[in-house]
Design a protein around this motif. Structure first.
Motif, short mmCIF file in Angstrom:
data_model
loop_
_atom_site.label_atom_id
_atom_site.label_comp_id
_atom_site.label_asym_id
_atom_site.label_seq_id
_atom_site.Cartn_x
_atom_site.Cartn_y
_atom_site.Cartn_z
N HIS A 1 -1.08 4.28 7.23
CA HIS A 1 -1.86 5.47 6.88
C HIS A 1 -1.38 5.95 5.51
O HIS A 1 -0.18 6.12 5.31
N VAL A 2 -2.30 6.14 4.60
CA VAL A 2 -1.95 6.61 3.26
C VAL A 2 -2.80 7.84 2.91
O VAL A 2 -3.94 7.97 3.38
N CYS B 1 -1.19 -3.53 -11.25
CA CYS B 1 -2.17 -3.36 -12.33
C CYS B 1 -3.58 -3.66 -11.84
O CYS B 1 -4.55 -2.97 -12.21
N LYS B 2 -3.72 -4.68 -11.00
CA LYS B 2 -5.05 -5.02 -10.46
C LYS B 2 -5.55 -3.93 -9.52
O LYS B 2 -6.73 -3.57 -9.54
N ILE B 3 -4.65 -3.42 -8.66
CA ILE B 3 -5.05 -2.39 -7.69
C ILE B 3 -5.55 -1.14 -8.39
O ILE B 3 -6.56 -0.54 -8.00
N ALA C 1 2.95 8.19 3.31
CA ALA C 1 2.48 7.01 4.02
C ALA C 1 3.19 6.89 5.35
O ALA C 1 4.32 7.34 5.52
N ASN C 2 2.50 6.26 6.30
CA ASN C 2 3.03 6.08 7.66
C ASN C 2 2.68 4.68 8.13
O ASN C 2 1.51 4.34 8.29
N ILE C 3 3.70 3.83 8.32
CA ILE C 3 3.49 2.46 8.77
C ILE C 3 3.70 2.39 10.28
O ILE C 3 4.73 2.83 10.79
N HIS D 1 0.83 -1.21 0.00
CA HIS D 1 0.00 0.00 0.00
C HIS D 1 0.86 1.26 0.00
O HIS D 1 0.55 2.23 -0.69
N ALA D 2 1.94 1.26 0.77
CA ALA D 2 2.82 2.43 0.82
C ALA D 2 3.50 2.65 -0.53
O ALA D 2 3.54 3.78 -1.04
#
Length: 313
Positions: free
Chosen positions: A275-276, A42-44, A245-247, A8-9
């Motif tokens: 967090h994105v 590509c799917k996302i 982003a914040n992991i 995600h990040a």
């Protein structure tokens, strides 16, 4: 979920996302990790996707094989260790090396000058080396030794990010024990990347237990100023970053040696969330597994962060 938060990040990085959306950029790669990551990106970002989520199963399977089951389904792993491995795997899978650049190095690679001071036979010696980096490790101050006498709970300290970034001001000295000898080092950044990864070094192991440093690092969501940590003419101009982003990592502060978890990685008992920021509406979202909810920027900046991803303005 350590793979989930990293994916995600990374998908918030425009050049990296755009590179993997064009299949011909990596179709000649023999790396299954590269191929499956490209398919997942590509799917996302597909406009024809009718589901609210996509499965990363093929990517995780490729990661498990490529890492010789160091990272595998059903076993939690250290997100920082995985991120370092994953970026290197993508870089080499795309044909990159220490001399040949790829989209990974174009996004994340920077350089830091390390000055080492030693004393040999009573003489002081100084050695300067230039070290490339994909992310910077920030050392947190030691946790408080004593607990609050009123409620029996330790007060969680808070510090500004400038305090831990001072490591790279070229003046702050860090003591390093190497092969039984004490070395003193200073760090100064020579080149900053377009996308800056910062890792809060929270986990340490002593003789009795694994310990997590709970210190909260207060950081700006917008306008992180980095010019003061640069050497030379580059330091004369403002260099600002906005958070992408914040992991975060959550678990108990200590894992005792007599517990089953102590035989595993200390991070294996916890969970990750990321967090994105959506650039379309500037809204922040918190993602943990399949759960997504909106967040206020004020909540992001006081979270127990583990890895921060910034974008240069």
């Amino acid at each position: 979920d350590f793979v989930n938060v990293v994916v995600h990040a990374l998908c918030r990085i425009d050049p990296l996302r755009n590179f993997f959306l064009v299949r011909k950029n990596y179709e000649s790669s023999n790396s299954r990790v590269v191929q499956t990551f490209g398919e997942l990106v590509c799917k996302i970002w597909s406009g024809r996707r009718f589901k609210g989520s996509v499965s990363p199963h093929e990517l995780i399977q490729a990661i498990s094989i490529a890492s010789r089951k160091r990272f595998k389904i059903g076993t939690q792993s250290d997100c920082k260790t995985f991120l370092a491995w994953f970026l290197n795997e993508l870089h080499t899978g795309l044909g990159g090396s220490s001399k040949k650049s790829t989209i990974i190095h174009r996004c994340f690679k920077g350089k830091v000058e390390v000055t080492t001071f030693t004393v040999t036979s009573g003489k002081k010696q100084e050695k300067k080396t230039v070290v490339p980096f994909l992310f910077l490790i920030l050392d947190l101050p030691a946790s408080p030794l004593f607990k609050d006498s009123f409620d029996g709970k330790g007060l969680i300290p808070q510090i500004p990010i400038t305090q831990v970034l001072a490591k790279f001001d070229g003046e702050t000295t860090m003591d390093i024990v190497k092969m039984g000898k004490l070395e003193k080092k200073t760090y100064k950044i020579l080149e900053l990347p377009k996308y800056l990864l910062l890792n809060m070094n929270r986990f340490k192991k002593n003789n009795f237990y694994y310990e997590k440093n709970p210190t909260i690092v207060n950081f700006p969501v917008t306008g992180l100023e980095m010019s003061k940590y640069l050497r030379g003419a580059s330091a004369e101009k403002p260099v600002r970053y906005d958070l992408l982003a914040n992991i975060c990592h959550s678990n108990s502060a200590q894992i005792q040696k007599d517990s089953t978890q102590a035989k595993m990685n200390p991070l294996a008992s916890g969970n990750y969330r990321v967090h994105v920021r959506s650039k379309a509406n500037e809204q922040w979202y918190e993602i943990q597994d399949l759960h997504v909810r909106e967040k206020m920027p004020q909540e992001i900046s006081i979270s127990e962060s583990y890895i921060l991803l910034y974008e240069k303005l």
